[in-house]
Motif scaffolding. Sequence first.
Motif, PDB file in Angstrom:
ATOM      1  N   SER A  85      70.930  44.727  64.235  1.00 18.97           N
ATOM      2  CA  SER A  85      70.567  45.380  65.501  1.00 18.97           C
ATOM      3  C   SER A  85      69.257  46.152  65.365  1.00 18.97           C
ATOM      4  CB  SER A  85      71.672  46.346  65.939  1.00 18.97           C
ATOM      5  OG  SER A  85      72.862  45.664  66.208  1.00 18.97           O
ATOM      6  N   ALA A  86      69.025  46.735  64.196  1.00 25.45           N
ATOM      7  CA  ALA A  86      67.777  47.463  63.967  1.00 25.45           C
ATOM      8  C   ALA A  86      66.579  46.519  64.055  1.00 25.45           C
ATOM      9  CB  ALA A  86      67.810  48.147  62.606  1.00 25.45           C
ATOM     10  N   VAL A  87      66.734  45.300  63.561  1.00 23.56           N
ATOM     11  CA  VAL A  87      65.650  44.309  63.637  1.00 23.56           C
ATOM     12  C   VAL A  87      65.395  43.919  65.089  1.00 23.56           C
ATOM     13  CG1 VAL A  87      64.880  42.025  62.928  1.00 23.56           C
ATOM     14  CG2 VAL A  87      66.178  43.446  61.339  1.00 23.56           C
ATOM     15  N   LEU A  88      66.467  43.619  65.825  1.00 24.13           N
ATOM     16  CA  LEU A  88      66.313  43.257  67.232  1.00 24.13           C
ATOM     17  C   LEU A  88      65.675  44.401  68.016  1.00 24.13           C
ATOM     18  CD1 LEU A  88      69.710  41.455  67.963  1.00 24.13           C
ATOM     19  CD2 LEU A  88      67.493  40.416  67.490  1.00 24.13           C
ATOM     20  N   GLY A  89      66.130  45.627  67.749  1.00 23.49           N
ATOM     21  CA  GLY A  89      65.563  46.775  68.429  1.00 23.49           C
ATOM     22  C   GLY A  89      64.090  46.968  68.110  1.00 23.49           C
ATOM     23  N   THR A  90      63.715  46.741  66.857  1.00 24.12           N
ATOM     24  CA  THR A  90      62.311  46.872  66.455  1.00 24.12           C
ATOM     25  C   THR A  90      61.435  45.853  67.171  1.00 24.12           C
ATOM     26  OG1 THR A  90      62.957  47.689  64.275  1.00 24.12           O
ATOM     27  CG2 THR A  90      60.714  46.826  64.498  1.00 24.12           C
ATOM     28  N   ILE A  91      61.895  44.605  67.232  1.00 21.31           N
ATOM     29  CA  ILE A  91      61.128  43.552  67.912  1.00 21.31           C
ATOM     30  C   ILE A  91      60.927  43.906  69.384  1.00 21.31           C
ATOM     31  CG2 ILE A  91      61.178  41.133  68.657  1.00 21.31           C
ATOM     32  CD1 ILE A  91      62.713  40.543  66.033  1.00 21.31           C
ATOM     33  N   VAL A  92      62.007  44.343  70.030  1.00 17.26           N
ATOM     34  CA  VAL A  92      61.928  44.695  71.448  1.00 17.26           C
ATOM     35  C   VAL A  92      60.996  45.881  71.660  1.00 17.26           C
ATOM     36  CG1 VAL A  92      63.248  45.691  73.360  1.00 17.26           C
ATOM     37  CG2 VAL A  92      64.163  43.735  72.096  1.00 17.26           C
ATOM     38  N   LEU A  93      61.147  46.927  70.861  1.00 17.94           N
ATOM     39  CA  LEU A  93      60.319  48.123  71.018  1.00 17.94           C
ATOM     40  C   LEU A  93      58.850  47.839  70.732  1.00 17.94           C
ATOM     41  CD1 LEU A  93      62.737  50.721  69.410  1.00 17.94           C
ATOM     42  CD2 LEU A  93      61.949  50.731  71.779  1.00 17.94           C
ATOM     43  N   LEU A  94      58.582  46.991  69.747  1.00 19.14           N
ATOM     44  CA  LEU A  94      57.200  46.633  69.433  1.00 19.14           C
ATOM     45  C   LEU A  94      56.574  45.857  70.594  1.00 19.14           C
ATOM     46  CD1 LEU A  94      54.903  46.587  67.392  1.00 19.14           C
ATOM     47  CD2 LEU A  94      55.882  44.501  66.411  1.00 19.14           C
ATOM     48  N   PHE A  95      57.306  44.890  71.137  1.00 15.90           N
ATOM     49  CA  PHE A  95      56.813  44.109  72.272  1.00 15.90           C
ATOM     50  C   PHE A  95      56.563  45.017  73.474  1.00 15.90           C
ATOM     51  CE2 PHE A  95      56.263  40.036  74.385  1.00 15.90           C
ATOM     52  CZ  PHE A  95      56.458  40.357  75.723  1.00 15.90           C
ATOM     53  N   GLN A  96      57.496  45.915  73.759  1.00 14.67           N
ATOM     54  CA  GLN A  96      57.340  46.806  74.906  1.00 14.67           C
ATOM     55  C   GLN A  96      56.164  47.762  74.721  1.00 14.67           C
ATOM     56  OE1 GLN A  96      61.254  48.535  75.173  1.00 14.67           O
ATOM     57  NE2 GLN A  96      62.055  46.859  76.430  1.00 14.67           N
ATOM     58  N   ALA A  97      55.942  48.222  73.489  1.00 17.50           N
ATOM     59  CA  ALA A  97      54.816  49.115  73.227  1.00 17.50           C
ATOM     60  C   ALA A  97      53.485  48.401  73.424  1.00 17.50           C
ATOM     61  CB  ALA A  97      54.912  49.673  71.805  1.00 17.50           C
ATOM     62  N   LEU A  98      53.421  47.132  72.983  1.00 13.12           N
ATOM     63  CA  LEU A  98      52.166  46.390  73.043  1.00 13.12           C
ATOM     64  C   LEU A  98      51.850  45.850  74.434  1.00 13.12           C
ATOM     65  CD1 LEU A  98      52.385  44.369  69.696  1.00 13.12           C
ATOM     66  CD2 LEU A  98      50.888  46.304  70.196  1.00 13.12           C
ATOM     67  N   PHE A  99      52.878  45.414  75.165  1.00  8.30           N
ATOM     68  CA  PHE A  99      52.628  44.687  76.410  1.00  8.30           C
ATOM     69  C   PHE A  99      53.123  45.385  77.671  1.00  8.30           C
ATOM     70  CE2 PHE A  99      52.975  41.463  73.032  1.00  8.30           C
ATOM     71  CZ  PHE A  99      51.699  40.919  73.120  1.00  8.30           C
ATOM     72  N   LEU A 100      54.015  46.364  77.540  1.00 13.76           N
ATOM     73  CA  LEU A 100      54.540  47.034  78.732  1.00 13.76           C
ATOM     74  C   LEU A 100      54.197  48.519  78.769  1.00 13.76           C
ATOM     75  CD1 LEU A 100      58.126  45.443  78.961  1.00 13.76           C
ATOM     76  CD2 LEU A 100      56.014  44.692  80.076  1.00 13.76           C
ATOM     77  N   ALA A 101      53.522  49.010  77.750  1.00 10.91           N
ATOM     78  CA  ALA A 101      53.164  50.435  77.652  1.00 10.91           C
ATOM     79  C   ALA A 101      54.401  51.328  77.665  1.00 10.91           C
ATOM     80  CB  ALA A 101      52.213  50.831  78.776  1.00 10.91           C
ATOM     81  N   HIS A 102      55.508  50.816  77.114  1.00  7.31           N
ATOM     82  CA  HIS A 102      56.712  51.620  76.927  1.00  7.31           C
ATOM     83  C   HIS A 102      56.716  52.107  75.483  1.00  7.31           C
ATOM     84  CE1 HIS A 102      59.174  49.519  80.355  1.00  7.31           C
ATOM     85  NE2 HIS A 102      57.995  49.951  80.737  1.00  7.31           N
ATOM     86  N   GLY A 103      56.648  53.395  75.285  1.00  9.89           N
ATOM     87  CA  GLY A 103      56.587  53.903  73.919  1.00  9.89           C
ATOM     88  C   GLY A 103      55.200  53.711  73.337  1.00  9.89           C
ATOM     89  N   GLY A 104      55.134  53.539  72.015  1.00 12.44           N
ATOM     90  CA  GLY A 104      53.850  53.376  71.356  1.00 12.44           C
ATOM     91  C   GLY A 104      54.041  52.936  69.924  1.00 12.44           C
ATOM     92  N   LEU A 105      52.930  52.734  69.209  1.00 14.71           N
ATOM     93  CA  LEU A 105      53.001  52.274  67.831  1.00 14.71           C
ATOM     94  C   LEU A 105      53.280  53.429  66.866  1.00 14.71           C
ATOM     95  CD1 LEU A 105      50.074  49.683  67.769  1.00 14.71           C
ATOM     96  CD2 LEU A 105      52.527  49.272  68.072  1.00 14.71           C
ATOM     97  N   LEU A 106      52.644  54.568  67.068  1.00 11.07           N
ATOM     98  CA  LEU A 106      52.878  55.691  66.158  1.00 11.07           C
ATOM     99  C   LEU A 106      54.312  56.229  66.248  1.00 11.07           C
ATOM    100  CD1 LEU A 106      49.541  57.734  66.281  1.00 11.07           C
ATOM    101  CD2 LEU A 106      50.302  56.061  64.589  1.00 11.07           C
ATOM    102  N   PRO A 107      54.895  56.338  67.442  1.00 12.63           N
ATOM    103  CA  PRO A 107      56.287  56.804  67.500  1.00 12.63           C
ATOM    104  C   PRO A 107      57.313  55.683  67.339  1.00 12.63           C
ATOM    105  CG  PRO A 107      55.444  56.628  69.719  1.00 12.63           C
ATOM    106  CD  PRO A 107      54.302  56.264  68.802  1.00 12.63           C
ATOM    107  N   LEU A 108      56.860  54.488  66.935  1.00 14.74           N
ATOM    108  CA  LEU A 108      57.783  53.357  66.808  1.00 14.74           C
ATOM    109  C   LEU A 108      58.912  53.663  65.828  1.00 14.74           C
ATOM    110  CD1 LEU A 108      58.393  50.422  67.633  1.00 14.74           C
ATOM    111  CD2 LEU A 108      56.972  49.672  65.707  1.00 14.74           C
ATOM    112  N   GLY A 109      58.593  54.314  64.716  1.00 17.07           N
ATOM    113  CA  GLY A 109      59.629  54.647  63.738  1.00 17.07           C
ATOM    114  C   GLY A 109      60.699  55.544  64.331  1.00 17.07           C
ATOM    115  N   ALA A 110      60.289  56.538  65.132  1.00 18.48           N
ATOM    116  CA  ALA A 110      61.249  57.442  65.768  1.00 18.48           C
ATOM    117  C   ALA A 110      62.081  56.704  66.807  1.00 18.48           C
ATOM    118  CB  ALA A 110      60.510  58.615  66.419  1.00 18.48           C
ATOM    119  N   ASN A 111      61.434  55.846  67.592  1.00 17.62           N
ATOM    120  CA  ASN A 111      62.156  55.091  68.617  1.00 17.62           C
ATOM    121  C   ASN A 111      63.136  54.101  67.990  1.00 17.62           C
ATOM    122  OD1 ASN A 111      60.854  56.395  70.754  1.00 17.62           O
ATOM    123  ND2 ASN A 111      59.174  54.916  70.795  1.00 17.62           N
TER     124      ASN A 111
END
Length: 231
Positions: A85-111
């Motif tokens: 689940s952590a892998v799936l969550g990371t992929i989703v959060l990374l995609f959203q940070a890069l393409f949807l402006a949800h979250g970001g790269l620096l706070p990715l670890g916290a998210n």
Amino acid sequence: MHIMEGFLPTPWWQIWFAISIPVIMYGIYKLNRLVNEKREILPLLAVAGAFVFVLSALKLPSVNGSCSHPTGTGIAAIMFGPAISAVLGTIVLLFQALFLAHGGLLPLGANVFSMGIVGPVVAYLVYKAGMKANLNFYVVVFLATALGDWATYVTTSVELALAFPEPVGGFLASFEKFAMIFAVTQVPLAIMEGAVSALLFKYVVNLKSDILVEMKVIEESVVRKLRGISA
């Protein structure tokens, strides 16, 4: 829960990366092994990943620097365990940070830590405890995913409170402030996520129960009971 880019100060964004990376690496190892051994789980993996993406993209404004939304990672934790689940969550959060402006790269670890690690761990433990207690399967799924969602936001409140303690009251006062603001939107959202997750699992049980049984997610006797089949 998507903490926005540039909001977490040093050293907090680095600390959450350091904690999350080992879990993600272990999850990648487990995912590769599972896929190599059981190619038939790929459709379920796709469903779980899509569920996480769609639910976590439904964001509502909450506190400065973050937002509220369902997470979807609880259902992935029930199917595949917290590490994957952590892998799936990371992929989703990374995609959203890069393409949807949800979250970001620096706070990715916290998210990732809140949505991809803590939430799934809680959901997984609640699910296992509920099944061991012989509770109704769909009730257990509801409770596991709803509590996993709330755990995500409690963790986000901790992350924000650690980074921004109140001048008076420190961490505890800050945590109370963030948690109470999140609760306004997250309590009903978590209930909604629990209900939707239970409905999705009803669909999966009807179509792919054999895979769930093989993966030891659910016992054959429970499947038969859910389908109304006599032993």
